[in-house]
Motif scaffolding. Structure first.
Motif, PDB file in Angstrom:
ATOM      1  N   PRO A  51      11.030 -47.207 -88.377  1.00 39.82           N
ATOM      2  CA  PRO A  51      11.735 -45.970 -88.044  1.00 39.82           C
ATOM      3  C   PRO A  51      11.037 -45.209 -86.922  1.00 39.82           C
ATOM      4  O   PRO A  51      11.688 -44.573 -86.094  1.00 39.82           O
ATOM      5  CB  PRO A  51      11.723 -45.155 -89.337  1.00 39.82           C
ATOM      6  CG  PRO A  51      11.273 -46.049 -90.405  1.00 39.82           C
ATOM      7  CD  PRO A  51      10.646 -47.242 -89.785  1.00 39.82           C
ATOM      8  N   ALA A  52       9.718 -45.310 -86.881  1.00 43.12           N
ATOM      9  CA  ALA A  52       8.964 -44.610 -85.836  1.00 43.12           C
ATOM     10  C   ALA A  52       9.385 -45.066 -84.451  1.00 43.12           C
ATOM     11  O   ALA A  52       9.433 -44.261 -83.521  1.00 43.12           O
ATOM     12  CB  ALA A  52       7.466 -44.822 -86.030  1.00 43.12           C
TER      13      ALA A  52
ATOM     14  N   TRP B 218       4.609 -37.191 -83.747  1.00 50.15           N
ATOM     15  CA  TRP B 218       5.203 -38.054 -84.766  1.00 50.15           C
ATOM     16  C   TRP B 218       4.482 -39.391 -84.831  1.00 50.15           C
ATOM     17  O   TRP B 218       4.256 -39.926 -85.915  1.00 50.15           O
ATOM     18  CB  TRP B 218       6.701 -38.248 -84.500  1.00 50.15           C
ATOM     19  CG  TRP B 218       7.502 -37.066 -84.938  1.00 50.15           C
ATOM     20  CD1 TRP B 218       7.904 -36.013 -84.171  1.00 50.15           C
ATOM     21  CD2 TRP B 218       7.956 -36.784 -86.255  1.00 50.15           C
ATOM     22  NE1 TRP B 218       8.591 -35.108 -84.938  1.00 50.15           N
ATOM     23  CE2 TRP B 218       8.642 -35.559 -86.216  1.00 50.15           C
ATOM     24  CE3 TRP B 218       7.859 -37.460 -87.464  1.00 50.15           C
ATOM     25  CZ2 TRP B 218       9.220 -34.992 -87.350  1.00 50.15           C
ATOM     26  CZ3 TRP B 218       8.446 -36.895 -88.583  1.00 50.15           C
ATOM     27  CH2 TRP B 218       9.109 -35.675 -88.526  1.00 50.15           C
TER      28      TRP B 218
ATOM     29  N   ARG C  82       1.553 -39.626 -87.068  1.00 47.41           N
ATOM     30  CA  ARG C  82       1.837 -39.610 -88.503  1.00 47.41           C
ATOM     31  C   ARG C  82       2.173 -40.982 -89.068  1.00 47.41           C
ATOM     32  O   ARG C  82       2.260 -41.153 -90.280  1.00 47.41           O
ATOM     33  CB  ARG C  82       3.027 -38.686 -88.772  1.00 47.41           C
ATOM     34  CG  ARG C  82       2.746 -37.234 -88.476  1.00 47.41           C
ATOM     35  CD  ARG C  82       3.910 -36.354 -88.861  1.00 47.41           C
ATOM     36  NE  ARG C  82       4.316 -36.613 -90.231  1.00 47.41           N
ATOM     37  CZ  ARG C  82       5.553 -36.460 -90.686  1.00 47.41           C
ATOM     38  NH1 ARG C  82       6.499 -36.065 -89.893  1.00 47.41           N
ATOM     39  NH2 ARG C  82       5.844 -36.717 -91.935  1.00 47.41           N
ATOM     40  N   VAL C  83       2.409 -41.964 -88.208  1.00 40.94           N
ATOM     41  CA  VAL C  83       2.895 -43.267 -88.658  1.00 40.94           C
ATOM     42  C   VAL C  83       1.845 -43.987 -89.505  1.00 40.94           C
ATOM     43  O   VAL C  83       0.682 -44.089 -89.143  1.00 40.94           O
ATOM     44  CB  VAL C  83       3.294 -44.156 -87.458  1.00 40.94           C
ATOM     45  CG1 VAL C  83       3.720 -45.545 -87.927  1.00 40.94           C
ATOM     46  CG2 VAL C  83       4.409 -43.502 -86.653  1.00 40.94           C
TER      47      VAL C  83
ATOM     48  N   GLU D 298      20.537 -44.323 -93.099  1.00 47.64           N
ATOM     49  CA  GLU D 298      19.435 -43.905 -92.236  1.00 47.64           C
ATOM     50  C   GLU D 298      19.996 -43.419 -90.903  1.00 47.64           C
ATOM     51  O   GLU D 298      20.129 -44.178 -89.948  1.00 47.64           O
ATOM     52  CB  GLU D 298      18.459 -45.072 -92.036  1.00 47.64           C
ATOM     53  CG  GLU D 298      17.778 -45.515 -93.314  1.00 47.64           C
ATOM     54  CD  GLU D 298      16.764 -44.503 -93.840  1.00 47.64           C
ATOM     55  OE1 GLU D 298      16.437 -43.513 -93.157  1.00 47.64           O
ATOM     56  OE2 GLU D 298      16.297 -44.704 -94.960  1.00 47.64           O
TER      57      GLU D 298
ATOM     58  N   PHE E 182      12.112 -37.242 -92.078  1.00 48.61           N
ATOM     59  CA  PHE E 182      10.718 -37.685 -92.084  1.00 48.61           C
ATOM     60  C   PHE E 182       9.733 -36.520 -92.185  1.00 48.61           C
ATOM     61  O   PHE E 182       8.537 -36.732 -92.262  1.00 48.61           O
ATOM     62  CB  PHE E 182      10.433 -38.555 -90.864  1.00 48.61           C
ATOM     63  CG  PHE E 182      11.277 -39.796 -90.865  1.00 48.61           C
ATOM     64  CD1 PHE E 182      10.996 -40.843 -91.727  1.00 48.61           C
ATOM     65  CD2 PHE E 182      12.387 -39.897 -90.046  1.00 48.61           C
ATOM     66  CE1 PHE E 182      11.798 -41.976 -91.767  1.00 48.61           C
ATOM     67  CE2 PHE E 182      13.190 -41.026 -90.067  1.00 48.61           C
ATOM     68  CZ  PHE E 182      12.889 -42.066 -90.930  1.00 48.61           C
TER      69      PHE E 182
ATOM     70  N   TYR F 196      18.815 -41.650 -88.537  1.00 50.76           N
ATOM     71  CA  TYR F 196      17.954 -41.679 -87.359  1.00 50.76           C
ATOM     72  C   TYR F 196      18.278 -42.867 -86.459  1.00 50.76           C
ATOM     73  O   TYR F 196      18.144 -42.789 -85.244  1.00 50.76           O
ATOM     74  CB  TYR F 196      16.470 -41.738 -87.759  1.00 50.76           C
ATOM     75  CG  TYR F 196      16.052 -43.078 -88.308  1.00 50.76           C
ATOM     76  CD1 TYR F 196      15.588 -44.077 -87.452  1.00 50.76           C
ATOM     77  CD2 TYR F 196      16.140 -43.364 -89.660  1.00 50.76           C
ATOM     78  CE1 TYR F 196      15.223 -45.320 -87.948  1.00 50.76           C
ATOM     79  CE2 TYR F 196      15.780 -44.598 -90.159  1.00 50.76           C
ATOM     80  CZ  TYR F 196      15.324 -45.571 -89.299  1.00 50.76           C
ATOM     81  OH  TYR F 196      14.970 -46.797 -89.778  1.00 50.76           O
TER      82      TYR F 196
ATOM     83  N   GLU G 168       7.268 -40.420 -95.662  1.00 55.29           N
ATOM     84  CA  GLU G 168       6.448 -41.232 -94.757  1.00 55.29           C
ATOM     85  C   GLU G 168       7.275 -41.767 -93.594  1.00 55.29           C
ATOM     86  O   GLU G 168       8.445 -42.102 -93.742  1.00 55.29           O
ATOM     87  CB  GLU G 168       5.871 -42.396 -95.551  1.00 55.29           C
ATOM     88  CG  GLU G 168       4.942 -43.279 -94.758  1.00 55.29           C
ATOM     89  CD  GLU G 168       4.374 -44.395 -95.607  1.00 55.29           C
ATOM     90  OE1 GLU G 168       4.908 -45.516 -95.535  1.00 55.29           O
ATOM     91  OE2 GLU G 168       3.407 -44.127 -96.345  1.00 55.29           O
ATOM     92  N   LEU G 169       6.644 -41.847 -92.435  1.00 53.96           N
ATOM     93  CA  LEU G 169       7.262 -42.446 -91.255  1.00 53.96           C
ATOM     94  C   LEU G 169       6.587 -43.788 -91.012  1.00 53.96           C
ATOM     95  O   LEU G 169       5.427 -43.850 -90.626  1.00 53.96           O
ATOM     96  CB  LEU G 169       7.100 -41.541 -90.034  1.00 53.96           C
ATOM     97  CG  LEU G 169       7.681 -42.051 -88.724  1.00 53.96           C
ATOM     98  CD1 LEU G 169       9.195 -42.238 -88.833  1.00 53.96           C
ATOM     99  CD2 LEU G 169       7.354 -41.095 -87.588  1.00 53.96           C
TER     100      LEU G 169
ATOM    101  N   ALA H 234      14.845 -36.709 -86.841  1.00 51.17           N
ATOM    102  CA  ALA H 234      13.491 -36.609 -87.392  1.00 51.17           C
ATOM    103  C   ALA H 234      13.434 -35.849 -88.716  1.00 51.17           C
ATOM    104  O   ALA H 234      12.476 -36.024 -89.483  1.00 51.17           O
ATOM    105  CB  ALA H 234      12.570 -35.940 -86.374  1.00 51.17           C
TER     106      ALA H 234
ATOM    107  N   ILE I   8      12.375 -43.025 -83.534  1.00 55.47           N
ATOM    108  CA  ILE I   8      12.033 -41.603 -83.406  1.00 55.47           C
ATOM    109  C   ILE I   8      11.201 -41.367 -82.144  1.00 55.47           C
ATOM    110  O   ILE I   8      11.501 -40.469 -81.351  1.00 55.47           O
ATOM    111  CB  ILE I   8      11.278 -41.109 -84.663  1.00 55.47           C
ATOM    112  CG1 ILE I   8      12.149 -41.235 -85.919  1.00 55.47           C
ATOM    113  CG2 ILE I   8      10.768 -39.684 -84.472  1.00 55.47           C
ATOM    114  CD1 ILE I   8      13.400 -40.384 -85.936  1.00 55.47           C
TER     115      ILE I   8
END
Length: 105
Positions: free
Chosen positions: A43-44, A63, A66-67, A2, A34, A4, A38-39, A31, A47
């Motif tokens: 992880p959000a 972003w 979108r979580v 991962e 994603f 990110y 799915e975010l 980013a 980001i």
């Protein structure tokens, strides 16, 4: 792995050192995965913090919207000071309100 998780903090450091070009390139890389998956809340956090640190508040909020799922974990990740630059934005407040359900008062 991962990427990110390492890229977003590196972007924040680059921004703090004044290298916004590098910071934005790192956030684009962080980013990218994603865009097609799915975010989630954890992880959000990286980001959103990376975009906020690089001065990209609109991107951070885009972003953040979108979580999934919304809930106590997302609410918790947004309590850290890194999210402070977003707190006054109505979009941020809406997400906090949606995520607050079930959190202790």
């Amino acid at each position: 792995g991962e990427a990110y998780y390492g890229l977003a903090p590196r972007a924040a450091v680059a921004a703090a050192e004044g290298d916004t070009v590098l910071a934005r390139k790192l956030m684009d890389q962080a980013a990218k995965p994603f865009k097609t998956r799915e975010l989630g809340p954890l992880p959000a956090q990286q980001i959103i913090n990376g975009f906020t640190a690089t001065g990209q508040r609109k991107e951070a909020l885009d972003w953040l919207e979108r979580v999934e799922p919304r809930g106590v974990l997302l609410w918790w990740t947004l309590q850290f000071t890194e999210a402070d630059p977003l707190r006054a934005d109505p979009r941020f407040k809406q997400i906090i309100d949606e995520s607050r359900a079930g959190t202790p008062k």
